[in-house]
Design an enzyme around this catalytic site. Structure first.
Site, short mmCIF file in Angstrom:
data_model
loop_
_atom_site.label_atom_id
_atom_site.label_comp_id
_atom_site.label_asym_id
_atom_site.label_seq_id
_atom_site.Cartn_x
_atom_site.Cartn_y
_atom_site.Cartn_z
CD GLU A 293 -3.25 0.35 2.04
OE1 GLU A 293 -4.14 -0.06 1.76
OE2 GLU A 293 -2.91 0.57 3.42
CD GLU A 296 -2.58 1.09 -4.26
OE1 GLU A 296 -2.87 0.48 -3.53
OE2 GLU A 296 -3.89 1.24 -5.04
CB CYS A 313 -7.38 -3.55 5.33
SG CYS A 313 -6.93 -1.79 6.12
CB SER A 333 -5.41 1.05 -1.29
OG SER A 333 -4.50 -0.17 -1.64
CE LYS A 372 -10.97 -8.38 7.39
NZ LYS A 372 -10.09 -7.87 6.42
CD GLU A 375 -11.79 -9.04 3.27
OE1 GLU A 375 -11.76 -7.88 3.20
OE2 GLU A 375 -10.93 -9.74 3.85
CD GLU A 380 -13.94 -9.86 -5.77
OE1 GLU A 380 -14.99 -10.60 -6.28
OE2 GLU A 380 -14.30 -9.01 -5.29
CB CYS A 528 -9.95 -4.62 13.97
SG CYS A 528 -10.18 -4.55 12.18
FE1 HC0 Z 1 -8.55 -5.89 11.38
FE2 HC0 Z 1 -7.26 -6.22 9.52
S1 HC0 Z 1 -6.63 -5.02 11.11
S2 HC0 Z 1 -9.26 -5.46 9.06
O1 HC0 Z 1 -9.14 -4.39 11.65
O2 HC0 Z 1 -5.98 -4.25 7.83
O3 HC0 Z 1 -11.13 -7.64 11.18
O4 HC0 Z 1 -7.90 -7.31 14.01
O5 HC0 Z 1 -7.39 -8.71 10.67
O6 HC0 Z 1 -7.45 -7.99 6.95
O7 HC0 Z 1 -4.16 -7.38 9.70
C1 HC0 Z 1 -10.19 -7.12 11.35
C2 HC0 Z 1 -8.24 -6.64 13.21
C3 HC0 Z 1 -7.65 -7.54 10.61
C4 HC0 Z 1 -7.28 -7.29 7.71
C5 HC0 Z 1 -5.15 -6.86 9.64
C6 HC0 Z 1 -6.57 -5.18 8.31
#
Ligand code: HC0
Ligand code: SF4
Length: 594
Positions: A293, A296, A313, A333, A372, A375, A380, A528
């Protein structure tokens, strides 16, 4: 101070304190259901009633402020009977699914029913049953609604709903997305979506904040515990797990260890005891994200591109862009999230080292986040197996809550185990990568590494960017950077967390009131550490505590820079060759949908 009396005991509290807070602070129990310490007060469950001398009716403790000389009784026979009758009415509408319910053992309603002993003989329950018999209605019909598992992240069973409205307030107050609200009238009220449509037809971003505050099991993550258990027990494939930054601090809170105790080695030991063959760290791929990133961003700054560049993310944020701000897709990104980056390298780089095909590995990702799950299911994020069939990079995503269920099922208490270490080659993460779990952490990690990406001569000292630390929803900092040949590469950085703050921020960007180069976006307030899949907690300080644990871990760490991670150096040397190179683009970058 205000002088009050609770159950005959004289106490002093600050003016404007509610009766509930005064009672709790002084060790008196008052039952609650719609109340949640991090949400605005609603006062609709009527369980926190107290008798107040001089008042002709009981008052709700959560909405009533103390006054001088107030005399309160929390446990008069009348109060207790009123609470029991209210609970009996709710209990009569509630299904008998406790034994297999998501929230069994962690259900506030179950605790109340048990505490007040609302059994089938309670007169209110018999009365309701007779009434429904006469009118030929099913007892549960008024609240019946279909099970909604239309998203990959959230499951909604409104038959279990106790109508406290916490989910409605969470979706409004934290996210301002307003998917949930009371619908219908006259005994048929229940929580529903706009036009009562399944969640995937709404603008829900699958953040799970609603599930985090649900006192029962009406809104929860889509549970994958049994599938993971089957994989662990069958041992037909190599079963690998990776753990997000925010899991270790949530477990530390859950197992109540000292604030400066790093729970990571205990967490790894618990996962090994569960039977995972390899335990990897998502902090490794957070470091990888910084390399990709950061490169980028510098490329966009040098060669042009859409600004501000937004981090990519957080899957809740990606859902929000795709559903509500499609015009911002090119500002994102192109980096996959650390979850998907580690997913891709496990099924390629690591598989190759073990001489395995992608389909021979089952990868379980442990996340503090419900989105997640969605996701990982994006079309993809698959690759071809040896037989030409699609193999997902991540097979299962379980939340912190589901991990705790697994540990409980297998009767494992990680805090009692001997420390264990992550496996190689994807098990080393810097504390900068760990900071991804807290709002501002991605930015801080990026700034720490800016020196090598830009060849900067004046790197910012560690921990210096105080402006982007803390739980404020919108934070900003100018990052003054100059390359060795004197070129000004300063970055105007912003950090935003919580959907409501994101919307406010984007409005200002749209009106050109604010201008930034790089913006970290996280859907959950605080990042998170406060994800929708984290253990439920009634402690108002729970998010702050987790944040402090994150910074303590950073202070104690010996590896604090993503680019100094030896396994990151190794993967570029042996496999990826360079950030944003050909293979990186194929494995670590993505695109977004219309
Ligand atoms: Fe998160 Fe992550 S930090 S989104 O907040 O960037 O869920 O803990 O794992 O993928 O590393 C959540 C937390 C993750 C991802 C990382 C990011
Ligand atoms: Fe609202 Fe998030 Fe719940 Fe969706 S998952 S209803 S956006 S709180």
């Amino acid at each position: 101070m205000v002088n009050i009396t609770i159950n005959g005991r004289k106490i002093q509290v600050k003016p404007k304190t509610t009766v509930l807070d005064a009672a709790k602070a002084n060790g008196f129990y008052i039952p609650t259901l719609c109340y949640h310490p991090r949400l605005p007060i609603a006062g609709n469950c009527r369980l926190c009633l107290v008798d107040v001398k001089g008042s002709w009716k009981p008052l709700t403790a959560c909405t009533t402020e103390v006054w001088e000389g107030m005399e309160i009784e929390t446990d008069s026979p009348a109060v207790i009977e009123t609470v029991r009758s209210s609970l009996a009415m709710m209990r009569e509408e509630h299904p008998n699914d406790c034994m297999t319910c998501e929230s069994n053992g962690d259900c506030e309603f179950q605790d109340l029913i048990y505490r007040y002993q609302i059994d089938a003989q309670h007169p209110v329950r018999s009365l309701l049953r007779n009434k429904f018999k006469k009118t030929n209605h099913s007892i549960t019909e008024p609240c019946y609604s279909p099970y909604d598992n239309s998203t990959f992240s959230i499951a909604r069973d409104m038959n279990k709903c106790v109508k406290c409205g916490r989910c409605i307030r969470a979706c409004h107050h934290f996210q301002n997305i307003n998917i949930l609200g009371f619908i219908n009238r006259a005994g048929y009220e229940r929580v529903g979506t706009p036009m009562d449509r399944p969640m995937n037809f709404t603008k829900c971003v699958e953040c799970g904040q609603c599930s985090q505050v649900c006192p029962v099991g009406a809104i929860a993550e889509r549970n994958e515990v049994i599938e993971v258990l089957k994989q662990l027990d069958s041992k037909r494939k190599v079963v690998v797990v990776s753990t997000a930054p925010a899991i270790r601090v949530a477990l530390a809170e859950n197992f109540n260890v000292e604030p400066d105790f790093d729970f990571t080695p205990k967490m790894v030991a618990g996962l090994k005891k569960l039977g995972f063959d390899y335990v990897f760290d998502t902090n490794f791929s957070a470091d990888l994200t910084i390399m990709e990133e950061g490169t980028e961003l510098i490329t966009r700054l040098n060669e042009g591109g859409k600004f501000p560049m937004f981090t990519s993310c957080c899957p809740g944020w990606i859902n929000m862009v795709e559903k509500s701000y499609p015009e911002l897709r090119d500002n994102l990104s192109s980096c996959k999230s650390p979850q998907q980056m580690i997913g891709a390298v496990i099924k390629t780089y690591f598989a190759k080292q073990l001489n395995l095909n992608p389909e021979d590995i089952i990868h379980v990702s442990v996340m503090p986040c419900t989105a997640k799950k969605g996701e990982a299911k994006r079309p993809e994020f698959v690759r071809k197996g040896s037989d030409g069939k699609d193999v997902p990079d991540i097979d299962y995503v379980i939340t912190t809550r589901e991990l705790l269920t697994l540990l409980k099922l297998k009767k494992i208490n990680p805090s009692e185990l001997k420390d264990a270490k992550f496996d190689s080659p994807l098990g080393i993460g810097s504390s900068a990568g760990n900071l991804f779990g807290v709002t501002g952490g991605v930015m801080e990690a990026a700034v720490r590494t800016a020196q090598i990406i830009t060849g900067v001569e004046n790197p910012i000292p560690l921990g210096e960017l105080k402006a982007i630390r803390g739980l404020d929803g919108i934070k900003a900092a100018n990052v003054p950077l100059k390359t060795k040949d004197g070129k000004d590469v300063s970055v105007r950085a912003a950090v935003v967390s919580g959907g409501a703050n994101i919307q406010k921020f984007l409005e200002k960007i749209k009106n050109k009131e604010l201008e930034f180069d790089f913006v970290e976006m996280m859907m959950c307030p605080g990042g998170c550490i406060n994800g929708g899949g984290q253990p439920k907690s009634a402690d108002p300080k729970v998010v702050l505590n987790k944040m402090q644990r994150m910074y303590t871990m950073d202070n104690q760490a010996s590896l604090r820079l993503s680019h100094e991670n030896p396994e990151i150096k190794e993967i570029y040397e042996k496999f990826l060759h360079e950030p944003n190179g050909h293979l990186s683009h194929e494995l670590l970058h993505t695109h977004y949908n219309d």
